[in-house]
Design a protein around this motif. Structure first.
Motif, PDB file in Angstrom:
ATOM      1  N   LYS A   1       0.834  -1.209   0.000  1.00  0.00           N
ATOM      2  CA  LYS A   1       0.000   0.000   0.000  1.00  0.00           C
ATOM      3  C   LYS A   1       0.870   1.261   0.000  1.00  0.00           C
ATOM      4  O   LYS A   1       0.575   2.237  -0.691  1.00  0.00           O
ATOM      5  CB  LYS A   1      -0.915  -0.006   1.226  1.00  0.00           C
ATOM      6  CG  LYS A   1      -2.073  -0.989   1.121  1.00  0.00           C
ATOM      7  CD  LYS A   1      -2.952  -0.914   2.369  1.00  0.00           C
ATOM      8  CE  LYS A   1      -4.145  -1.839   2.257  1.00  0.00           C
ATOM      9  NZ  LYS A   1      -4.997  -1.798   3.472  1.00  0.00           N
ATOM     10  N   GLY A   2       1.957   1.227   0.800  1.00  0.00           N
ATOM     11  CA  GLY A   2       2.857   2.373   0.837  1.00  0.00           C
ATOM     12  C   GLY A   2       3.511   2.635  -0.513  1.00  0.00           C
ATOM     13  O   GLY A   2       3.643   3.786  -0.946  1.00  0.00           O
ATOM     14  N   LEU A   3       3.940   1.551  -1.193  1.00  0.00           N
ATOM     15  CA  LEU A   3       4.546   1.701  -2.519  1.00  0.00           C
ATOM     16  C   LEU A   3       3.547   2.252  -3.525  1.00  0.00           C
ATOM     17  O   LEU A   3       3.891   3.103  -4.364  1.00  0.00           O
ATOM     18  CB  LEU A   3       5.086   0.350  -2.994  1.00  0.00           C
ATOM     19  CG  LEU A   3       6.319  -0.178  -2.257  1.00  0.00           C
ATOM     20  CD1 LEU A   3       6.645  -1.600  -2.713  1.00  0.00           C
ATOM     21  CD2 LEU A   3       7.524   0.731  -2.495  1.00  0.00           C
TER      22      LEU A   3
ATOM     23  N   GLU B   1       1.021   4.196  -2.903  1.00  0.00           N
ATOM     24  CA  GLU B   1       0.820   5.622  -2.622  1.00  0.00           C
ATOM     25  C   GLU B   1       1.964   6.457  -3.193  1.00  0.00           C
ATOM     26  O   GLU B   1       1.743   7.532  -3.761  1.00  0.00           O
ATOM     27  CB  GLU B   1       0.702   5.832  -1.111  1.00  0.00           C
ATOM     28  CG  GLU B   1      -0.576   5.264  -0.516  1.00  0.00           C
ATOM     29  CD  GLU B   1      -0.620   5.378   0.995  1.00  0.00           C
ATOM     30  OE1 GLU B   1       0.374   5.891   1.572  1.00  0.00           O
ATOM     31  OE2 GLU B   1      -1.628   4.963   1.598  1.00  0.00           O
ATOM     32  N   LYS B   2       3.208   5.945  -3.042  1.00  0.00           N
ATOM     33  CA  LYS B   2       4.351   6.681  -3.594  1.00  0.00           C
ATOM     34  C   LYS B   2       4.298   6.722  -5.116  1.00  0.00           C
ATOM     35  O   LYS B   2       4.627   7.738  -5.736  1.00  0.00           O
ATOM     36  CB  LYS B   2       5.646   6.024  -3.117  1.00  0.00           C
ATOM     37  CG  LYS B   2       5.928   6.231  -1.634  1.00  0.00           C
ATOM     38  CD  LYS B   2       7.242   5.609  -1.216  1.00  0.00           C
ATOM     39  CE  LYS B   2       7.515   5.854   0.261  1.00  0.00           C
ATOM     40  NZ  LYS B   2       8.805   5.267   0.707  1.00  0.00           N
ATOM     41  N   ILE B   3       3.894   5.613  -5.729  1.00  0.00           N
ATOM     42  CA  ILE B   3       3.775   5.580  -7.200  1.00  0.00           C
ATOM     43  C   ILE B   3       2.736   6.584  -7.664  1.00  0.00           C
ATOM     44  O   ILE B   3       2.937   7.283  -8.670  1.00  0.00           O
ATOM     45  CB  ILE B   3       3.407   4.149  -7.662  1.00  0.00           C
ATOM     46  CG1 ILE B   3       4.601   3.211  -7.445  1.00  0.00           C
ATOM     47  CG2 ILE B   3       2.992   4.146  -9.129  1.00  0.00           C
ATOM     48  CD1 ILE B   3       4.283   1.753  -7.688  1.00  0.00           C
ATOM     49  N   LYS B   4       1.611   6.685  -6.927  1.00  0.00           N
ATOM     50  CA  LYS B   4       0.571   7.647  -7.295  1.00  0.00           C
ATOM     51  C   LYS B   4       1.099   9.068  -7.222  1.00  0.00           C
ATOM     52  O   LYS B   4       0.828   9.904  -8.114  1.00  0.00           O
ATOM     53  CB  LYS B   4      -0.621   7.489  -6.342  1.00  0.00           C
ATOM     54  CG  LYS B   4      -1.800   8.403  -6.664  1.00  0.00           C
ATOM     55  CD  LYS B   4      -2.406   8.067  -8.015  1.00  0.00           C
ATOM     56  CE  LYS B   4      -3.727   8.776  -8.218  1.00  0.00           C
ATOM     57  NZ  LYS B   4      -3.605  10.243  -8.182  1.00  0.00           N
ATOM     58  N   VAL B   5       1.888   9.373  -6.169  1.00  0.00           N
ATOM     59  CA  VAL B   5       2.465  10.716  -6.037  1.00  0.00           C
ATOM     60  C   VAL B   5       3.399  11.006  -7.209  1.00  0.00           C
ATOM     61  O   VAL B   5       3.377  12.099  -7.794  1.00  0.00           O
ATOM     62  CB  VAL B   5       3.213  10.841  -4.699  1.00  0.00           C
ATOM     63  CG1 VAL B   5       4.012  12.141  -4.648  1.00  0.00           C
ATOM     64  CG2 VAL B   5       2.239  10.781  -3.535  1.00  0.00           C
ATOM     65  N   LEU B   6       4.248  10.026  -7.562  1.00  0.00           N
ATOM     66  CA  LEU B   6       5.177  10.206  -8.677  1.00  0.00           C
ATOM     67  C   LEU B   6       4.423  10.375 -10.000  1.00  0.00           C
ATOM     68  O   LEU B   6       4.816  11.206 -10.850  1.00  0.00           O
ATOM     69  CB  LEU B   6       6.119   9.011  -8.760  1.00  0.00           C
ATOM     70  CG  LEU B   6       7.137   8.877  -7.612  1.00  0.00           C
ATOM     71  CD1 LEU B   6       7.906   7.563  -7.736  1.00  0.00           C
ATOM     72  CD2 LEU B   6       8.113  10.054  -7.621  1.00  0.00           C
ATOM     73  N   GLU B   7       3.357   9.609 -10.193  1.00  0.00           N
ATOM     74  CA  GLU B   7       2.561   9.735 -11.427  1.00  0.00           C
ATOM     75  C   GLU B   7       1.956  11.131 -11.540  1.00  0.00           C
ATOM     76  O   GLU B   7       1.924  11.724 -12.628  1.00  0.00           O
ATOM     77  CB  GLU B   7       1.461   8.681 -11.446  1.00  0.00           C
ATOM     78  CG  GLU B   7       1.967   7.272 -11.726  1.00  0.00           C
ATOM     79  CD  GLU B   7       0.849   6.242 -11.675  1.00  0.00           C
ATOM     80  OE1 GLU B   7      -0.213   6.561 -11.094  1.00  0.00           O
ATOM     81  OE2 GLU B   7       1.036   5.130 -12.204  1.00  0.00           O
ATOM     82  N   ASP B   8       1.469  11.655 -10.398  1.00  0.00           N
ATOM     83  CA  ASP B   8       0.900  13.002 -10.419  1.00  0.00           C
ATOM     84  C   ASP B   8       1.965  14.042 -10.764  1.00  0.00           C
ATOM     85  O   ASP B   8       1.702  14.999 -11.528  1.00  0.00           O
ATOM     86  CB  ASP B   8       0.286  13.328  -9.042  1.00  0.00           C
ATOM     87  CG  ASP B   8      -0.964  12.499  -8.769  1.00  0.00           C
ATOM     88  OD1 ASP B   8      -1.517  11.946  -9.734  1.00  0.00           O
ATOM     89  OD2 ASP B   8      -1.334  12.380  -7.586  1.00  0.00           O
ATOM     90  N   LYS B   9       3.182  13.880 -10.222  1.00  0.00           N
ATOM     91  CA  LYS B   9       4.262  14.816 -10.539  1.00  0.00           C
ATOM     92  C   LYS B   9       4.621  14.767 -12.014  1.00  0.00           C
ATOM     93  O   LYS B   9       4.842  15.801 -12.655  1.00  0.00           O
ATOM     94  CB  LYS B   9       5.485  14.495  -9.686  1.00  0.00           C
ATOM     95  CG  LYS B   9       5.326  14.879  -8.215  1.00  0.00           C
ATOM     96  CD  LYS B   9       6.612  14.598  -7.435  1.00  0.00           C
ATOM     97  CE  LYS B   9       6.459  15.038  -5.992  1.00  0.00           C
ATOM     98  NZ  LYS B   9       7.693  14.772  -5.206  1.00  0.00           N
TER      99      LYS B   9
END
Length: 241
Positions: A222-224, A226-234
């Protein structure tokens, strides 16, 4: 009289921890875990008096009848409860405290051919779930819980919950810990004080809710995500610019 008192306690323990137990006759006749414990106690009596063959024969008979193997040299305190029990193995130098609960497929074994103490020491009020393996000559602290299928290879503090292969502490006294970031010494320091352990030693407060265990792998995934989602948004914001 002491032996009869222990037999009565073994029966009482079944009623305390198994809601399926209906009558004394049913428990005495139909509970292989109870039969294995009673045969162990007879074998252990001969073992302590330096007999060799007789206790091993009794142990083999118990394994044939119940599917549970308890070496006659093991040291088992009062209040042991074996639920179902098929496939349980308890080694020669294993030591079990008061009110321990073992489920089917548990192994309290060693890791090699070393002499002397080579099996684990299990504290009071410990619950070891189905299929768990505890291997080595270390201690598992009072009130600890070992999750189903775990392989424990090092010392477990009191009031800890251990899951995984190899086993790692994920709860301490009901609160989440991170074995990835928390040093081993800090985990040990979180063990309950010796004074409080002595105060609780005689309690029959055995937490059998071994199904309510955290899933550290799921938390990590789940943590990974969430980080992937943040990177995709960036990345999306950069592409728009």
């Amino acid at each position: 009289m002491k032996f009869l008192h222990m037999l009565k306690k073994d029966i009482r323990v079944v009623f305390e921890r198994d809601p399926a137990a209906r009558s004394y006759l049913e428990v005495v006749l139909c509970y292989p875990g109870l039969h294995a414990i009673w045969l162990y106690r007879i074998a252990h009596w001969f073992y302590k008096r330096k007999f060799v063959l007789i206790p091993r024969l009794i142990s083999n008979l118990a394994r044939f009848l119940t599917g549970i193997e308890i070496h006659p040299g093991a040291t088992i305190g009062p209040g042991l409860f074996i639920d179902h029990g098929t496939g349980i193995v308890i080694g020669e130098t294993a030591e079990l405290g008061r009110n321990v609960t073992l489920y089917q497929g548990v192994t309290l074994g060693g890791t090699g051919k070393e002499k002397g103490k080579r099996h684990p020491t299990i504290g009071n009020n410990v619950v070891v779930s189905s299929g768990a393996k505890i291997l080595g000559s270390f201690s598992v602290g009072d009130h600890a819980k070992i999750g189903a299928g775990s392989v424990v290879l090092k010392e477990v503090p009191a009031y800890a919950t251990v899951v995984g292969i190899p086993g790692r502490v994920v709860l301490m006294k009901g609160k989440r810990v991170s074995p990835i970031t928390m040093p081993e010494e800090e985990l040990k320091n979180k063990a309950i004080s010796e004074a409080l352990k002595r105060e609780l030693a005689e309690e029959l407060d055995v937490d059998l809710a071994h199904d309510k265990l955290p899933d550290p792998e799921l938390d990590m995934i789940k943590g990974l995500l969430e980080k992937i989602k943040v990177l995709e948004d960036k990345v999306a914001n950069l592409e728009k610019k």
